[in-house]
Design a protein around this motif. Sequence first.
Motif, short mmCIF file in Angstrom:
data_model
loop_
_atom_site.label_atom_id
_atom_site.label_comp_id
_atom_site.label_asym_id
_atom_site.label_seq_id
_atom_site.Cartn_x
_atom_site.Cartn_y
_atom_site.Cartn_z
N ALA A 664 0.83 -1.20 0.00
CA ALA A 664 0.00 0.00 0.00
C ALA A 664 0.87 1.26 0.00
O ALA A 664 1.97 1.27 0.55
N PRO A 665 0.37 2.34 -0.62
CA PRO A 665 1.12 3.60 -0.67
C PRO A 665 1.43 4.11 0.74
O PRO A 665 0.70 3.85 1.69
N VAL A 666 2.56 4.85 0.85
CA VAL A 666 2.89 5.49 2.12
C VAL A 666 2.35 6.91 2.08
O VAL A 666 2.13 7.49 1.02
N ASP A 667 2.14 7.47 3.26
CA ASP A 667 1.60 8.81 3.39
C ASP A 667 2.77 9.78 3.39
O ASP A 667 3.58 9.78 4.31
N SER A 668 2.88 10.58 2.34
CA SER A 668 4.04 11.44 2.23
C SER A 668 3.70 12.68 1.42
O SER A 668 2.93 12.61 0.46
N ALA A 669 4.31 13.79 1.82
CA ALA A 669 4.07 15.03 1.08
C ALA A 669 4.86 15.05 -0.22
O ALA A 669 4.58 15.85 -1.10
N VAL A 670 5.84 14.17 -0.33
CA VAL A 670 6.69 14.21 -1.51
C VAL A 670 6.24 13.21 -2.57
O VAL A 670 6.60 13.31 -3.72
N HIS A 672 3.24 11.04 -4.69
CA HIS A 672 1.88 11.00 -5.21
C HIS A 672 1.07 9.95 -4.43
O HIS A 672 1.46 8.77 -4.42
N PRO A 673 -0.04 10.33 -3.78
CA PRO A 673 -0.77 9.38 -2.94
C PRO A 673 -1.29 8.18 -3.73
O PRO A 673 -1.45 7.10 -3.16
N ALA A 694 1.34 18.12 -5.58
CA ALA A 694 1.34 19.36 -4.79
C ALA A 694 2.76 19.77 -4.38
O ALA A 694 2.97 20.82 -3.80
N SER A 695 3.74 18.92 -4.67
CA SER A 695 5.11 19.22 -4.28
C SER A 695 5.65 20.37 -5.13
O SER A 695 5.36 20.47 -6.32
#
Lengths: 825, 337
Positions: A664-670, A672-673, A694-695
């Motif tokens: 599963a994807p990780v939660d990160s601001a860098v 893409h979800p 959004a980066s």
Amino acid sequence: MRIPLSWLREFTDVQLSAERLADALTLRGLEVRGVERWGANWNKMVVGELLEVGPHPRADRLQLTKVRIGAGPILNIVCGARNIAAGQRIPVALVGAAMPDGRTIERAEKMGVASEGMLCSGQELDATDDGDGILILDPSAPVGAPLVDYLGEDVIDVDVKPNRGDLLSILGLAREVGAITGAPVNYLSRPLKEGGDAVGANLALRVDDESLAPHVVLRLIDGVKVAASPDRVQMRLKAAGMRSVSNVVDATNYIMLEIGKPTHAFDRAKVGGTIHIRRAKKGETLETLDHEVRNLDTTDLVVADERTALALAGVMGGAGSEVSTSTTSVIIESAIFAPTSVRRTAQRHSLRSEASHRFERGQERRLAAVGADQVAALLTEWAGGQVRSGRLMSGVDHVPVATLSFRPSRVRSVLGVTIPDEEQIALLASIGIAEDPTADLAKIAVTPKRSVSAEKGSVRAVRVPSWRSDLEIEVDLAEEVARLYGYQNIPTTIPSADLPAHRPSPTLLRDRVRRLLADRGLHEVVTHALVSATQAELWSEPTSLVTGSLAAAEGTAGGDSIVLQNPLSADHDRLRQSLLPSLLDRVDANLRYGAISGAIFEVGRGYGSIKGTPSEWTRLAIVVWGDREVGAPGASATKWSLDELKRLLAQVAHLVGERPTYGAPVDSAVLHPGVNAAISGDRVAGLLGELHPASPKWREEPRIFIAEVAVAGLRSGRVETSRVSLPPTTPPVQRDLALLIPAATTVGEVVAVARTTVVRATEIELFDLFAGAPLAPGERSAGIRFTFQPTATGVDDEAISAELADFEIAVLRACGARIRGVAAQ
Amino acid sequence: MDLVALEKQLRSLQTDAATRVAAVASTAELDELGSSLLGKRGAITEILRGIGALPTEDRPKIGVVANEVRAAIDAFVRDRRVALSAGELRDRIERERVDVTTPGPAPRLGSLHPIPETIAAISEIMSTFGFVVAEGQEIEDDVTNFQLLNIPEDHPSRDLWDTLYLKEPGRLLRTHTSPGQIRTMQAGGPPIRVILPGRCFRYEAVDASHGFEFHQVEGLLVDRSATLADLKGILDELAKGLFGVAARTRFRPGYYPFTEPSVAVDVSWPGSKDGWMTILGAGMVHPVVLENGGIDPETHQGFAFGLGVERIAMLRHGIPDLRAFLENDLRFLAGFR
């Protein structure tokens, strides 16, 4: 340390050229940074003789001169200075000369009279600080000679190492030069005439703590006339890299350069009745000579009087007691201060001076008196005045001569060259380290804290010269012997094979990974470990991503950011936790350089403080953007994509026998979800994905994909040797299954079920993935291929079918996926 | 049907076949025609069906004729196939011909960064002398980075290293790879032959030859008998490995608190610009450092050396500005094959 050769020659005879001398010193360990011909910029400047000096017909402040410059015609030169007279020899800048300040001398009309050159002041030549009058040369100056030949000076710049404070002086260098040339060293001693009242008549000396100021000497000189120093002194100081201030201050600096002893001159009128050497008081301030007001600390040592601090001991004088043109009476303070105390004060106040530099390196005790006397003698020579009788002194004026024992055999075994005992003694003697036949030889200092006994016959002893406090232990003498013998004369050998046990290189796997990626078209980068707060906040690897034995081998990520106490700039004030911000920064740079496609990687470290303990971990980071491969002519390019990045990671993982599993994807601001995945595994773990839309680093085009993974063995170098079985002689069997996967289910989940149920399959791959009509929205059709290798007894169709049947049930139950069809190959 | 009629039929088939075979334009058509004439259900077979009506004594006669005709047609087909194949092959070749002189699609060529590659080159040279690679920590403490290396607090020799300190007291970023000497000695006794490469940090303004992050390679050898002469031998080999067998070395006294005697090594090689270039510092391990590493300086001795990787890479590749290494311009990196 800049050494004007003419000054050096006052202490020892030097026949060598500056360049030869520089080479010889460098080979002796006194590294010469450069040889400079001081005055080399005086082109078209010569020594002239004033034949006539007369009035200018139209200007009172100008004079007309006739100047002889040797064989050439007599020059008519108009001059504004008043200190000239016929018969003097003076520097002449000829027409065309370029002055140090950038001006070019031209033939010029000055109030109706032609002027064919210029008579120069010391300031105009950048030779002295005197700009008021013409520099009057000695009557013996050779008329017509280039000025540089007469006034110029060879200056050698020696890089003095911290252990050789004795070389921060002309005298110290002269000793080394003498040892090279064999010429004797003259210890200059200027005669001193004392008289009048005793120095202590109205001046007292008080020292609070002799451990901080073990020895202090004061001299008092009355009736001085403060003025500029003689021209030759100014020129010499300039050549040595110091500014000329006044005859009084110059005298202290001159002696400092000459014998290495810093002293300080106080204006007697601005000092009370007692020179008091003490620690500064809390809250006390002092305006130093550079006109900075310093807030003193109780660990600062100051020279004070009854009322106030006058100087930072060993570092810099104070403005309040500075010698000025109105000064008539001068106190010379020449002291020995504790090196550590001076160093700390200089550091605390960010105030490094020529004096503190020398104090930090230790001062020869006996130089306190010599320095005071020599300054007093020079000062009266240049500024007149009367030296009061006697010195005010505290502490002990000398320390006992140290002796040092050594084993010549040990010197031979360290150097690996046979230098007989007597030759070693002779080499040491050449630099003033004389043998001491009377010394007690029993103890050999191996380190400053440890001595060993040695047999009498095998030991020699020497007296350590008072200026060589760096000689403390046996190996110090081995180094002196080697230095004086010449490193070039020591043979070149290969050490005997006393080899350690073999250890595999920690870079074994790393180098394979690096080569693999470079071969796949990626560029390796090396980026900053120090990043900005903004970069650090972009992304840091969570502790949960790499765990277990992989984390143990490659380092556990996470914890707090490690921040510098004294960063050079905010751009690099903390250690990165992830390599990605540094790499993304390089992507930005390369996009600016026009690289619209690219692929870079770095094997590097992340850093964090986990519960107060610093941790360093090793990761592989990859950033790719734009086209992966250029298309053939007429064909389109292959672009970087999540799948292409996965292909690359699978190749890396293959090197450690792993197949990456994407979760599963990780939660990160860098990241893409919707386009990122955690990679889990025993040997490869981390993440990959596309940059978050959004980066600030995101772009519509090119798309940027990133990955950061731990790979087992990247840091530890431990590479497992793989076990390999022989393949059967018959080809494998394949079964293809088409599954209908409902919207909420991932392929990863389906494959995971397949891996646990169809254990006989050696390969399970997704060969088709389809969505859209006629399927329901969100529903997908996946083609999964199972490969089975025959065993020795052939293919067990029944068992395979049973496993596939199990899979069919399990995948429906766990994932809601139905089998649409089966095909066998 | 009599013998004559049958024979006539066969002969006319042969004549007809000759015409038809000659008219065929491709091997595929020829295959088709061939089997329509000679195959199990071909024309000859068809004609021979009438054989049953013949008197027994005539049957062998017609068999001889049929075989003659079959052989003749077979020969037509074979000859025609040879002719056709050659033509078809020619056609295929012409059809498939391309302009082979096009440059080919440009591959995306990767590269290995000169800093790790220079470290690898040094490690490789030293491995021939039994040196193994080990890597230490970059976050160090004052004790290991300085004090155990015979650099006491408040000693002027500290001026040789401008240090970046961490907020946490006592911790710093290693200013050199030398603390690895201490850690190596503490981790295991002699004989030691180790190469310690890695990143170092200093409080230093950036210019063409300085950076606050750079790389060093430390070397350490400790045994019972290593000498200054051995140091010269090994480092001369290292210089030759890095700068070619024609490289010459010059050894002169240097100063480091953790070695004594200390050595500075200059190298000069055909093509080097400015005569002697200083490439590394070295020396016999100071007895205090041996002791701090748990080794008795009365029984063991050794040498250590340290070199700046950026400087070596600059000299080897002719790079005038060290900032290029961290800039990572792909156009620069592409030069490293």
